[in-house]
Write a protein that holds these residues in place. Structure first.
Motif, PDB file in Angstrom:
ATOM      1  N   GLN A  51     -49.829  -0.709  35.109  1.00 40.99           N
ATOM      2  CA  GLN A  51     -48.532  -0.355  35.693  1.00 40.99           C
ATOM      3  C   GLN A  51     -48.657   1.016  36.346  1.00 40.99           C
ATOM      4  O   GLN A  51     -48.862   2.009  35.664  1.00 40.99           O
ATOM      5  N   LYS A  52     -48.531   1.048  37.649  1.00 43.17           N
ATOM      6  CA  LYS A  52     -48.651   2.307  38.383  1.00 43.17           C
ATOM      7  C   LYS A  52     -47.308   3.025  38.435  1.00 43.17           C
ATOM      8  O   LYS A  52     -46.308   2.432  38.857  1.00 43.17           O
ATOM      9  N   VAL A  53     -47.300   4.248  38.027  1.00 43.57           N
ATOM     10  CA  VAL A  53     -46.058   5.012  37.886  1.00 43.57           C
ATOM     11  C   VAL A  53     -45.607   5.570  39.230  1.00 43.57           C
ATOM     12  O   VAL A  53     -46.357   6.268  39.916  1.00 43.57           O
ATOM     13  N   LEU A  54     -44.361   5.272  39.591  1.00 46.09           N
ATOM     14  CA  LEU A  54     -43.833   5.759  40.858  1.00 46.09           C
ATOM     15  C   LEU A  54     -42.671   6.726  40.660  1.00 46.09           C
ATOM     16  O   LEU A  54     -42.402   7.554  41.532  1.00 46.09           O
ATOM     17  N   GLU A  55     -41.992   6.629  39.529  1.00 40.86           N
ATOM     18  CA  GLU A  55     -40.844   7.517  39.301  1.00 40.86           C
ATOM     19  C   GLU A  55     -40.617   7.650  37.806  1.00 40.86           C
ATOM     20  O   GLU A  55     -40.785   6.690  37.054  1.00 40.86           O
ATOM     21  N   VAL A  56     -40.233   8.848  37.376  1.00 36.64           N
ATOM     22  CA  VAL A  56     -40.001   9.112  35.954  1.00 36.64           C
ATOM     23  C   VAL A  56     -38.610   9.694  35.797  1.00 36.64           C
ATOM     24  O   VAL A  56     -38.259  10.681  36.453  1.00 36.64           O
ATOM     25  N   ARG A  57     -37.799   9.074  34.913  1.00 34.72           N
ATOM     26  CA  ARG A  57     -36.433   9.545  34.720  1.00 34.72           C
ATOM     27  C   ARG A  57     -36.145   9.758  33.233  1.00 34.72           C
ATOM     28  O   ARG A  57     -36.688   9.063  32.379  1.00 34.72           O
ATOM     29  N   LEU A  58     -35.263  10.703  32.970  1.00 31.23           N
ATOM     30  CA  LEU A  58     -34.882  11.045  31.597  1.00 31.23           C
ATOM     31  C   LEU A  58     -33.375  10.864  31.463  1.00 31.23           C
ATOM     32  O   LEU A  58     -32.622  11.131  32.403  1.00 31.23           O
ATOM     33  N   ASP A  59     -32.929  10.410  30.295  1.00 28.79           N
ATOM     34  CA  ASP A  59     -31.489  10.187  30.155  1.00 28.79           C
ATOM     35  C   ASP A  59     -30.761  11.455  29.685  1.00 28.79           C
ATOM     36  O   ASP A  59     -31.376  12.477  29.392  1.00 28.79           O
ATOM     37  N   CYS A  60     -29.451  11.372  29.624  1.00 21.63           N
ATOM     38  CA  CYS A  60     -28.617  12.543  29.360  1.00 21.63           C
ATOM     39  C   CYS A  60     -28.883  13.152  27.987  1.00 21.63           C
ATOM     40  O   CYS A  60     -28.763  14.364  27.805  1.00 21.63           O
ATOM     41  N   ASP A  61     -29.248  12.324  27.017  1.00 15.07           N
ATOM     42  CA  ASP A  61     -29.555  12.825  25.674  1.00 15.07           C
ATOM     43  C   ASP A  61     -31.004  13.265  25.536  1.00 15.07           C
ATOM     44  O   ASP A  61     -31.388  13.763  24.469  1.00 15.07           O
ATOM     45  N   ALA A  62     -31.796  13.029  26.553  1.00 19.34           N
ATOM     46  CA  ALA A  62     -33.212  13.402  26.566  1.00 19.34           C
ATOM     47  C   ALA A  62     -34.015  12.683  25.483  1.00 19.34           C
ATOM     48  O   ALA A  62     -35.044  13.189  25.030  1.00 19.34           O
ATOM     49  N   ASP A  63     -33.519  11.502  25.088  1.00 24.79           N
ATOM     50  CA  ASP A  63     -34.260  10.765  24.058  1.00 24.79           C
ATOM     51  C   ASP A  63     -34.644   9.349  24.504  1.00 24.79           C
ATOM     52  O   ASP A  63     -34.919   8.472  23.663  1.00 24.79           O
ATOM     53  N   ALA A  64     -34.674   9.123  25.803  1.00 23.51           N
ATOM     54  CA  ALA A  64     -35.168   7.865  26.346  1.00 23.51           C
ATOM     55  C   ALA A  64     -35.682   8.138  27.756  1.00 23.51           C
ATOM     56  O   ALA A  64     -35.104   8.950  28.483  1.00 23.51           O
ATOM     57  N   VAL A  65     -36.762   7.449  28.126  1.00 24.44           N
ATOM     58  CA  VAL A  65     -37.390   7.675  29.429  1.00 24.44           C
ATOM     59  C   VAL A  65     -37.446   6.351  30.184  1.00 24.44           C
ATOM     60  O   VAL A  65     -37.686   5.299  29.590  1.00 24.44           O
ATOM     61  N   LEU A  66     -37.173   6.435  31.468  1.00 28.12           N
ATOM     62  CA  LEU A  66     -37.229   5.265  32.343  1.00 28.12           C
ATOM     63  C   LEU A  66     -38.302   5.511  33.389  1.00 28.12           C
ATOM     64  O   LEU A  66     -38.255   6.517  34.097  1.00 28.12           O
ATOM     65  N   LEU A  67     -39.268   4.611  33.456  1.00 25.50           N
ATOM     66  CA  LEU A  67     -40.315   4.770  34.458  1.00 25.50           C
ATOM     67  C   LEU A  67     -40.296   3.583  35.402  1.00 25.50           C
ATOM     68  O   LEU A  67     -40.311   2.424  34.971  1.00 25.50           O
ATOM     69  N   LYS A  68     -40.231   3.887  36.680  1.00 26.39           N
ATOM     70  CA  LYS A  68     -40.300   2.824  37.674  1.00 26.39           C
ATOM     71  C   LYS A  68     -41.759   2.659  38.058  1.00 26.39           C
ATOM     72  O   LYS A  68     -42.450   3.636  38.342  1.00 26.39           O
ATOM     73  N   VAL A  69     -42.193   1.410  38.013  1.00 23.05           N
ATOM     74  CA  VAL A  69     -43.619   1.151  38.164  1.00 23.05           C
ATOM     75  C   VAL A  69     -43.889   0.033  39.163  1.00 23.05           C
ATOM     76  O   VAL A  69     -43.024  -0.792  39.449  1.00 23.05           O
ATOM     77  N   GLU A  70     -45.115   0.054  39.656  1.00 24.12           N
ATOM     78  CA  GLU A  70     -45.628  -1.103  40.386  1.00 24.12           C
ATOM     79  C   GLU A  70     -46.440  -1.908  39.382  1.00 24.12           C
ATOM     80  O   GLU A  70     -47.418  -1.414  38.812  1.00 24.12           O
ATOM     81  N   GLN A  71     -46.004  -3.130  39.113  1.00 25.86           N
ATOM     82  CA  GLN A  71     -46.687  -3.970  38.131  1.00 25.86           C
ATOM     83  C   GLN A  71     -47.806  -4.743  38.818  1.00 25.86           C
ATOM     84  O   GLN A  71     -47.559  -5.719  39.524  1.00 25.86           O
TER      85      GLN A  71
END
Lengths: 126, 126
Positions: free
Chosen positions: A67-87
């Motif tokens: 999974q190639k990482v294209l974007e990294v996001r953090l939520d408001c509580d800073a306890d979950a991460v969302l990564l947008k990937v090329e699968q």
């Protein structure tokens, strides 16, 4: 580095969502620790922490479905991460499906709705 | 009911992803226990378990921004749930943004990229 902002749980882990960059499909939810997140950022490929094997898990190392990482996001509580990937290969799940979330609740039962795109035996034999 | 298949963690919780049904935006990640999931399925509105307040949390009870459940999915390991929802008001985050994942990693720093759609003061005063 500012990624220190992330709040890890009592086991040093943070839940991570991998989302397909193109069509928004949620591919999987897994966990990272500090080291695996750093490796993910350094290599720009998803490196999870395997809770069952208790070791770093470079997604796709066996299947080729990295999974190639294209974007990294953090939520408001800073306890979950969302990564947008090329699968790579279009398959995230070890069952040969696009997403690990292939079971849908229908009339109180889980029904496997998404198709198997490739026989897992073929994926892992190659 | 077959939702018993779900594997809860040592605290009786399972991580839950809320995804916008229309455009695929990942809105938030939170947790449910058995009771909150059952309430979610019964009422067709998201009822989380608040780990900070240690109680059921009917999302939108204060803001009006409830999340209507349209689809429920389980992953291959049965330890994460994905719910596709209609986000009433178009705002999931208590900061007034569409998604809780509004911070993006840019050059090693978290940058708030998504706009505030409504002042939180107005959301919670109404």
């Amino acid at each position: 580095m500012d990624i220190k902002l992330i709040k890890y749980d009592e086991n040093g882990l943070v839940p991570v969502i991998a989302q397909d960059y193109k069509d928004g499909t949620v591919l999987m939810l897994a966990y990272m620790n500090r080291e695996s997140l750093q490796k993910t950022l350094d290599t720009k490929e998803m490196v999870y922490w395997s809770r069952s094997r208790n070791q770093l898990w470079h997604k796709g190392e066996a299947s080729g479905h990295v999974q190639k990482v294209l974007e990294v996001r953090l939520d408001c509580d800073a306890d979950a991460v969302l990564l947008k990937v090329e699968q790579v290969g279009g398959i995230a799940c070890h069952t040969g499906r696009e997403s690990c979330f292939f079971r849908k609740l229908e009339d109180g039962r889980w029904v496997g709705t998404d198709p198997v795109l490739k026989d897992p035996k073929l994926i892992y034999d190659e």
